[in-house]
Design a protein around this motif. Structure first.
Motif, mmCIF file in Angstrom:
data_model
loop_
_atom_site.group_PDB
_atom_site.id
_atom_site.type_symbol
_atom_site.label_atom_id
_atom_site.label_comp_id
_atom_site.label_asym_id
_atom_site.label_seq_id
_atom_site.Cartn_x
_atom_site.Cartn_y
_atom_site.Cartn_z
ATOM 1 N N GLN A 170 12.659 76.889 124.128
ATOM 2 C CA GLN A 170 12.293 75.479 124.026
ATOM 3 C C GLN A 170 11.103 75.224 124.945
ATOM 4 O O GLN A 170 11.040 75.746 126.059
ATOM 5 N N HIS A 227 21.091 75.882 130.164
ATOM 6 C CA HIS A 227 20.449 74.895 129.286
ATOM 7 C C HIS A 227 21.261 74.516 128.056
ATOM 8 O O HIS A 227 20.946 73.538 127.379
ATOM 9 N N ASP A 281 13.621 67.230 131.611
ATOM 10 C CA ASP A 281 13.081 67.814 132.840
ATOM 11 C C ASP A 281 11.608 67.452 133.035
ATOM 12 O O ASP A 281 11.168 67.188 134.156
ATOM 13 N N HIS A 338 18.253 70.122 132.369
ATOM 14 C CA HIS A 338 17.937 71.379 131.697
ATOM 15 C C HIS A 338 17.684 71.204 130.202
ATOM 16 O O HIS A 338 17.606 72.184 129.476
ATOM 17 N N ASP A 339 17.540 69.954 129.743
ATOM 18 C CA ASP A 339 16.871 69.718 128.477
ATOM 19 C C ASP A 339 15.395 69.640 128.816
ATOM 20 O O ASP A 339 14.999 68.921 129.734
ATOM 21 N N ALA A 340 14.554 70.390 128.098
ATOM 22 C CA ALA A 340 13.156 70.534 128.514
ATOM 23 C C ALA A 340 12.438 69.198 128.630
ATOM 24 O O ALA A 340 11.738 68.935 129.610
ATOM 25 N N ASP A 390 7.008 79.057 134.460
ATOM 26 C CA ASP A 390 6.575 78.514 133.171
ATOM 27 C C ASP A 390 5.175 78.996 132.781
ATOM 28 O O ASP A 390 4.943 79.381 131.628
ATOM 29 N N ALA A 435 21.673 82.124 130.863
ATOM 30 C CA ALA A 435 20.726 81.107 130.421
ATOM 31 C C ALA A 435 21.426 80.018 129.616
ATOM 32 O O ALA A 435 21.174 78.822 129.813
ATOM 33 N N GLU A 437 12.424 76.296 128.519
ATOM 34 C CA GLU A 437 13.756 76.892 128.591
ATOM 35 C C GLU A 437 13.651 78.242 127.893
ATOM 36 O O GLU A 437 12.905 78.393 126.911
ATOM 37 N N SER A 438 14.397 79.232 128.378
ATOM 38 C CA SER A 438 14.152 80.600 127.910
ATOM 39 C C SER A 438 15.440 81.393 127.766
ATOM 40 O O SER A 438 16.527 80.943 128.129
ATOM 41 N N ASP A 455 7.471 72.070 130.411
ATOM 42 C CA ASP A 455 8.668 72.759 130.901
ATOM 43 C C ASP A 455 9.157 73.703 129.815
ATOM 44 O O ASP A 455 9.046 73.407 128.614
#
Length: 270
Positions: free
Chosen positions: A28, A62, A158, A153-155, A100, A58, A15-16, A13
């Motif tokens: 992340q 996250h 998730d 939304h913590d990688a 992703d 964003a 996060e961006s 996963d």
């Protein structure tokens, strides 16, 4: 994990900084690798300095701020380690086919590494969910696993939720058929087999994640945009090399560029 693995499978996963797979950057990434040889799962998680601003939208999702990543390595510094960790594994995630995977390919490309999807199967858990029970990841976890989402939304949270959801889907849909909007039936659609899950979760009409190319009724790869919309890519590249150069040098995804380069090489050898 009750999956029939013939090779490694990596759930991941991202996060961006935003949602544009080409212009935005990873901040992340979390990965869990299941071994095709039965070894214990391996986990990796990285915070990444993106080198560009993180959008307010964003950050609201996250919660990762510029301060959190200011002293972290950039992606090129981590690229080889992540590339080697994934190896030739199949890939799985949640909305991974549209977001992703192409974003990761762009980051590898900028780091000078060509991350090919050839001989690699993709499982998008969201596609199973949206086809069978259209909802969000938190709702999916509640629906399939009777669990509440923590640290959404913590990688890494998730990734683990995605794994739980897939296991719940395999259990809930065991022996059940899938009927699409046209009434076509896929018997026993959700089974613990990587190829079957890949086929079910991918839109096989399109060749790339950004849907710039697709297959026609004869199995040829054709353009699905622009002045050559519907025309066979190999034929176009053979007669209009300027169009090839335009694609390679403009803001198309690295996946699209890989595909047209491969087709161009094949046409030159015919």
């Amino acid at each position: 994990m009750d999956l029939q693995l013939s090779k490694d499978l990596v759930f991941f996963d991202i996060e961006s900084t935003g949602l544009h797979v080409i212009r935005d950057r990873i901040i992340q990434i979390a990965l869990i690798k299941y071994s095709g040889k039965g070894k214990p799962p391996e986990e990796r998680t990285y915070l990444v300095n993106p080198g560009i601003p993180i959008s307010e939208e964003a950050m609201n999702v996250h919660g990762i701020t510029p301060k959190d990543v200011a002293r972290k390595p950039n992606f090129p510094q981590l690229a080889q380690e992540i590339f080697d960790f994934i190896g030739n594994a199949d890939l799985a995630g949640y909305n991974s086919n549209r977001f992703d995977v192409p974003m990761l390919m762009e980051e590898f490309d900028r780091a000078g590494l060509e991350f090919s999807l050839d001989h690699r199967r993709l499982i998008d858990v969201q596609r199973i969910f949206y086809k069978m029970e259209p909802r969000t990841l938190s709702a999916a976890l509640r629906f399939y696993c009777q669990k509440e989402m923590e640290n959404a939304h913590d990688a890494m949270a998730d990734v683990k939720a995605t794994i739980d959801v897939l296991m719940g889907q395999l259990s809930m849909y065991e022996g059940k058929d899938y009927i699409d909007g046209d009434g076509n039936v896929t018997p026993n659609a959700i089974v613990p087999d990587i190829k079957s899950l890949h086929d079910f979760t991918n839109d096989t009409r399109f060749v790339d994640a950004t849907q710039k190319m697709k297959y026609d009724q004869h199995g040829n790869i054709v353009f699905s945009f622009g002045k050559y919309n519907g025309q066979v890519v190999a034929d176009v590249l053979r007669k209009d090399k300027n169009y090839y150069n335009w694609i390679v040098n403009k803001e198309f995804s690295s996946q699209v560029k890989q595909i047209v380069k491969k087709i161009m090489r094949e046409t030159q050898h015919k």
